[in-house]
Scaffold this active site. Sequence first.
Site, PDB file in Angstrom:
ATOM      1  N   SER A 124       0.849  -1.212  -0.102  1.00 44.92           N
ATOM      2  CA  SER A 124      -0.037   0.093   0.120  1.00 44.92           C
ATOM      3  C   SER A 124       0.743   1.336  -0.014  1.00 44.92           C
ATOM      4  CB  SER A 124      -0.970  -0.126   1.381  1.00 44.92           C
ATOM      5  OG  SER A 124      -1.879   1.123   1.091  1.00 44.92           O
ATOM      6  N   HIS A 125       0.776   1.874   1.143  1.00 47.20           N
ATOM      7  CA  HIS A 125       1.217   3.392   1.160  1.00 47.20           C
ATOM      8  C   HIS A 125       2.765   3.348   1.826  1.00 47.20           C
ATOM      9  CE1 HIS A 125      -0.847   2.314   4.778  1.00 47.20           C
ATOM     10  NE2 HIS A 125      -0.212   3.403   5.521  1.00 47.20           N
ATOM     11  N   ASP A 300      -1.509   6.819  -3.445  1.00 44.54           N
ATOM     12  CA  ASP A 300      -0.531   5.908  -2.765  1.00 44.54           C
ATOM     13  C   ASP A 300       0.161   4.824  -3.700  1.00 44.54           C
ATOM     14  OD1 ASP A 300      -2.740   4.297  -2.776  1.00 44.54           O
ATOM     15  OD2 ASP A 300      -2.193   3.619  -0.563  1.00 44.54           O
ATOM     16  N   ASP A 302      -0.507   1.799  -4.342  1.00 44.06           N
ATOM     17  CA  ASP A 302      -1.361   0.830  -4.924  1.00 44.06           C
ATOM     18  C   ASP A 302      -2.644   1.533  -5.496  1.00 44.06           C
ATOM     19  OD1 ASP A 302      -2.369   0.836  -2.460  1.00 44.06           O
ATOM     20  OD2 ASP A 302      -3.457  -0.882  -2.343  1.00 44.06           O
ATOM     21  N   ASP A 304      -5.126   3.047  -3.950  1.00 47.64           N
ATOM     22  CA  ASP A 304      -6.479   3.098  -3.200  1.00 47.64           C
ATOM     23  C   ASP A 304      -6.840   4.237  -2.450  1.00 47.64           C
ATOM     24  OD1 ASP A 304      -4.648   2.219  -1.319  1.00 47.64           O
ATOM     25  OD2 ASP A 304      -6.020   0.304  -0.610  1.00 47.64           O
ATOM     26  N   ARG A 305      -5.718   5.171  -2.160  1.00 46.00           N
ATOM     27  CA  ARG A 305      -5.918   6.438  -1.284  1.00 46.00           C
ATOM     28  C   ARG A 305      -5.647   7.112  -2.128  1.00 46.00           C
ATOM     29  NH1 ARG A 305      -3.509   4.765   4.743  1.00 46.00           N
ATOM     30  NH2 ARG A 305      -3.776   2.618   4.524  1.00 46.00           N
ATOM     31  N   LYS A 400     -11.082   0.611  -1.453  1.00 45.18           N
ATOM     32  CA  LYS A 400     -11.225   2.029  -1.621  1.00 45.18           C
ATOM     33  C   LYS A 400     -10.565   2.351  -2.842  1.00 45.18           C
ATOM     34  CE  LYS A 400      -7.377   1.838   1.764  1.00 45.18           C
ATOM     35  NZ  LYS A 400      -7.989   0.919   2.599  1.00 45.18           N
TER      36      LYS A 400
END
Length: 564
Positions: A124-125, A300, A302, A304-305, A400
């Site tokens: 992720s982030h 981010d 991937d 999703d944010r 998300k």
Amino acid sequence: MVTFTVSRVETAPIDGQKPGTSGLRKKVKVFVQPHYLQNFVQSTFYALSAEKVRGATLVVSGDGRYYSKDAIQIILKMAAANGVRRVWVGQNGLLSTPAVSAVIRERTGHDGARASGAFILTASHNPGGPHEDFGIKYNMENGGPAPEGITDKIYENTKTIKEYLIAEDLPNVDITTLGVTSFTGPEEPFDVEVFDSAVDYVKLMKSIFDFQLISKLLSCPKFSFCYDALHGVAGAYAKRIFVEELGANEGFLLNCTPKEDFGGGHPDPNLTYAKELVARMGLGKSAPENEPPEFGAAADGDADRNMILGKRFFVTPSDSVAIIAANAVEAIPYFSGGLKGVARSMPTSAALDVVAQHLNLKFFEVPTGWKFFGNLMDAGLCSVCGEESFGTGSDHIREKDGIWAVLAWLSILAYKNKENLSGEKLVSVEDIVRQHWVTYGRHYYTRYDYENVDSGAAKELMGYLVQLQSSLSEVNQIVKGVCPDASNVVHADEFEYKDPVDGSISKHQGIRYLFEDGSRLVFRLSGTGSEGATIRLYIEQYEKDPAKTGRDSQEALAPLVRHS
């Protein structure tokens, strides 16, 4: 056609393979240990029902971080050995997490196949690179993260695993070139299809938003924007959507080449790490060289944010989801028939609650973790949801979705300005937010993160905070000692959630202190890092007097910050 054989490789359990709400995340040096990734993948296959593995179609891709290419080849060899019929891989191994969800839900293969799940390779982030983080998680046939029942089985399997199946003689597949590579196994054939990472996702976005209306906004000389992918996988979608589909100037894109180490940066879309975007938008410590764009956004690793910015103006994630919900029916065609309901994670501010109350919408407060929203969406109870950690989404997928949130904001801006594009001044992001505060009130909000805390000490602190809740008089004595004019704490608890869909109960989801004036203090242990524990402290104060909604956030929250 190349033939492969199946090997059974002896192994033994490896400590620390418990997947959290966001999958399994560790340093790369941990994942490259002998058998580490293989144990987790085989434990996942064992946790799934037979029809979800043998003869099934799976997706394997991720955000392109370091070790992804090696991991994809290992998973392909294991999928073949475990009887999977075919695997779909995004070109170059790239698929954003929201795009994976979309592919599972929307894509039909040339032979009529539909995917039943996916291995997503992302942390992720978190940073990427040889000395940074890697991660893996499994998503189900609804496109959402595996539920606790599955992740618990995976973990139990990692503690007893004795062997894994792998087709060691399966040649590495070229994942840079579109097309199907076919193999023959001992029992069944096995195909790997490398497909265009963006086509299914772009098609879905065009079915949700009015691209023609957004294009008119982007072509307006008075409107400019900046999209920063922070060298994450969002870059694989940004040019296709913003430039090729919507006609934006390619110069509006920043750091949109995906890199294994995210260009040496931290792919977390916030005011700290998206430094270049923040400076361009006029929110840096020094004045920008040029006039800031009207609109800015970041993603981010991937994708999703998301972070949403106006000219010299930051939109909190809690306000962002509330504003999207308040304007969705008018501005976004997908929601023109009305919203089914809205939901937020418990630590997120109550801005969405007020919108739900005003619009008479179903409202849900859930623990942190997107799977809780997914349950509500599958049951037709929720259309729009969000969390304070820069995650926003809707029921179009079960993750998300950062680019979706950016398109939602562009849709709102386009709708508010559709009769105004030739006027003197456009309705700005700041105008929309301030008008929202006038209508619904403002939730002043901030979060403090205490990272890499000793896990034992973190649990001890949380235990003390729970114990303290047994005496509110003692709590108020502490509060008044630090800040005499503070409101009284009237309720304190440890958040527990009973899922209205499946009846499951999630305990120990955060510690809440609720004040008489609507303010909140929330403490939560987070599991999104790869080392140590993270304690998050959330501070919130509600103000409904329009004359007081324009204050500086730090000034408004100062009394609460002092006694927390």
